[in-house]
Design a protein around this motif. Structure first.
Motif: not given
Length: 511
Positions: A429-443, A488-494, A496-498
């Motif tokens: 249920d944790y919902a960080p922001v995923i950076h994939v391609g040029t998108a930034q979307v909460t997952c 490939r994606f980066a996971i970020r929250d607040s 910061k890179t998670v």
């Protein structure tokens, strides 16, 4: 020169490690400073920055201003937005992208890096600055770095998660440690170890070989040492001095160039026999082979921006991730503000670096005008993907579709509690922001398993696992095997890179 291959090159690294100063200095030594007025010689532009920075009380920033045209960036002494320059060598034409190093502007750094083929990672050799940059957050309790992820480490993670593995590591500010060879070698070994761990996790082919062949170059960007080969550096400095004197330039600027020449000759390390920064860049492998393989795949262009230009019409910008785009080609775009289904559009014209081209290939950063009865630029937002009409990219729908990824957690922020508590868990249920391609979307995290398939409540820093996500907003994500730039994606929250992740599987109507 017109037939040289283009390389999109991003400069990254911790704030204040000398990115802009070093590369601005290199452009000056090469005599290739971009001039919007198209009239002034390189020394005239550098002289202007020398005088302006001195008058602003920021004399050491004169070379950085070559890459930092925005006055707000100059006053604050840091790079905020990405900036672009071009320079040429005997082998390549480089599109130089200067990305921010400050933690507040990592989103901008990701934007810059997502457009690159290769990278320079700038690492300060100054004691204290290096340790700040390389901290992993896993240091012993009581250490000042126990809960800190340094920007050098974060930029390494983000570069590799974006698929950028052709990297030159520039160990800068060697003048501050008296060009200590053992200190240089210690930094090289620590960076190599971390690079290897990250590349192996992200499943980079031939990771060990890539790290083994990676060039580590000792430099002083402030004094211009080892940016170019020594003989070329001295020759070019002499030419700048002669031109400035002949042009009756500022006396203080002329004196500073003469002092710079003395420092270069005094500081050049006799123990180092490797390439200069420029030679290391020209030693990078040609992107052509990698491009050729990606060009055989279906078209994918993650959209960076959309705009309406009078006399041109609706224009989209982005970098070709896979496939080939041609003028007159009928393609689709998704998602749009109106629908998650693919919308048909036609490519009217394509432009790269202010030149009209008939087709765009992998890694080209382009603007292209479109024709459609159904959508305009205002309906298409950053993060959408233009794709082949015969093999369209499919949108994952919120709280319905899912994707499974292998993730590496570097910082856990998943539970409520005190920020100093490093045991916060990456949990269901944790919902960080995923950076994939040029998108930034909460997952949202739906399920977590260990790498051997056992269920687990969560992951903490420095742990890996298999995670099922579902997006909270529509997004195009594809398995790594189908389209690596969208896998490939980066996971970020607040801010910061998670962590980072790679997509193994996409499943529609899973939830």
């Amino acid at each position: 020169m017109a037939d040289l291959e283009r390389v999109n090159l991003v400069i990254t690294g911790h704030v204040d490690h000398g990115k802009s100063t070093s590369l601005g200095h290199m452009l000056f030594l090469l005599g290739q400073i971009h001039d919007p007025k198209k009239k002034r010689e390189a020394w005239r532009i550098a002289e202007r920055y020398f005088i302006d920075s001195r008058d602003e009380g920021m004399g050491s920033w004169s070379y950085a201003w070559i890459l930092e045209p925005l006055m707000d960036e100059r006053k604050r002494g840091l790079t905020i937005n990405i900036s672009f320059q071009e320079f040429k060598t005997q082998k390549y034409i480089y599109n130089l992208i200067d990305a921010p190093g400050h933690s507040d502007f990592v989103k901008n750094m990701i934007t810059g890096a997502s457009q690159a083929d290769a990278a320079i990672l700038v690492v300060s050799a100054r004691k204290g600055e290096f340790e700040d940059g390389i901290a992993t957050g896993g240091e012993a309790k009581g250490s000042k770095y126990a809960n800190v992820i340094g920007m050098t480490m974060e930029h390494m993670l983000l570069l590799i998660s974006l698929g950028i593995t052709d990297i030159v590591v520039m160990i800068n500010k060697m003048d501050t440690v008296n060009w200590d060879q053992k200190h240089f070698e210690g930094i090289r070994d620590q960076i190599s170890k971390r690079m290897s761990l990250i590349m192996n996790h992200i499943r980079i082919e031939n990771a060990e070989e890539k790290v083994k062949n990676m060039q580590f170059v000792p430099t002083s960007g402030l004094y211009g040492v080892n940016m170019l080969p020594k003989d070329m550096t001295i020759k070019n400095i002499d030419n700048h001095i002669k031109q400035t004197e002949a042009g009756k330039g500022n006396a203080d600027f002329i004196a500073s160039l003469k002092e710079e020449k003395i420092e270069i000759e005094k500081q050049w390390p006799d123990w180092y026999s490797g390439p200069s920064l420029l030679e290391a860049l020209d030693g990078l492998p040609s992107p052509a082979k990698k491009k050729a393989a990606l060009m055989k795949l279906s078209l994918r262009v993650p959209i960076q921006s959309s705009l309406t230009i009078p006399g041109v019409g609706n224009v989209l910008t982005g970098r070709v991730a896979t496939g080939v785009m041609k003028t007159g080609q009928k393609v689709v775009v998704s998602p749009t503000k109106q629908t998650n289904d693919p919308v048909h559009i036609e490519v009217k014209s394509i432009e790269e670096f202010h030149k009209q081209i008939d087709q765009a290939i992998v890694s080209d950063n382009i603007g292209f005008s479109i024709k459609s009865k159904n959508v305009g630029a205002k309906d298409i937002v950053k993060g959408a993907v233009v794709s082949d009409a015969k093999d369209p990219a499919k949108v994952l729908l919120p709280n319905k579709d899912g994707f499974m990824a292998v993730v590496l957690i570097i910082r856990s922020l998943g539970k409520k509690g005190k920020e100093k508590d490093k045991s916060w868990s990456f949990h269901k249920d944790y919902a960080p922001v995923i950076h994939v391609g040029t998108a930034q979307v909460t997952c949202r995290v739906m399920e977590i398993k260990t790498l051997d398939g056992a269920s687990t409540d969560g992951l903490s820093a420095n742990q890996r696992g298999m995670v099922w996500f579902t997006p909270v907003q529509p997004v195009v994500i594809e398995p790594l095997a189908k389209c690596a730039p969208l896998g490939r994606f980066a996971i970020r929250d607040s801010g910061k890179t998670v962590g980072v992740g790679i997509v193994d599987k996409v499943e529609y109507s899973k939830y």
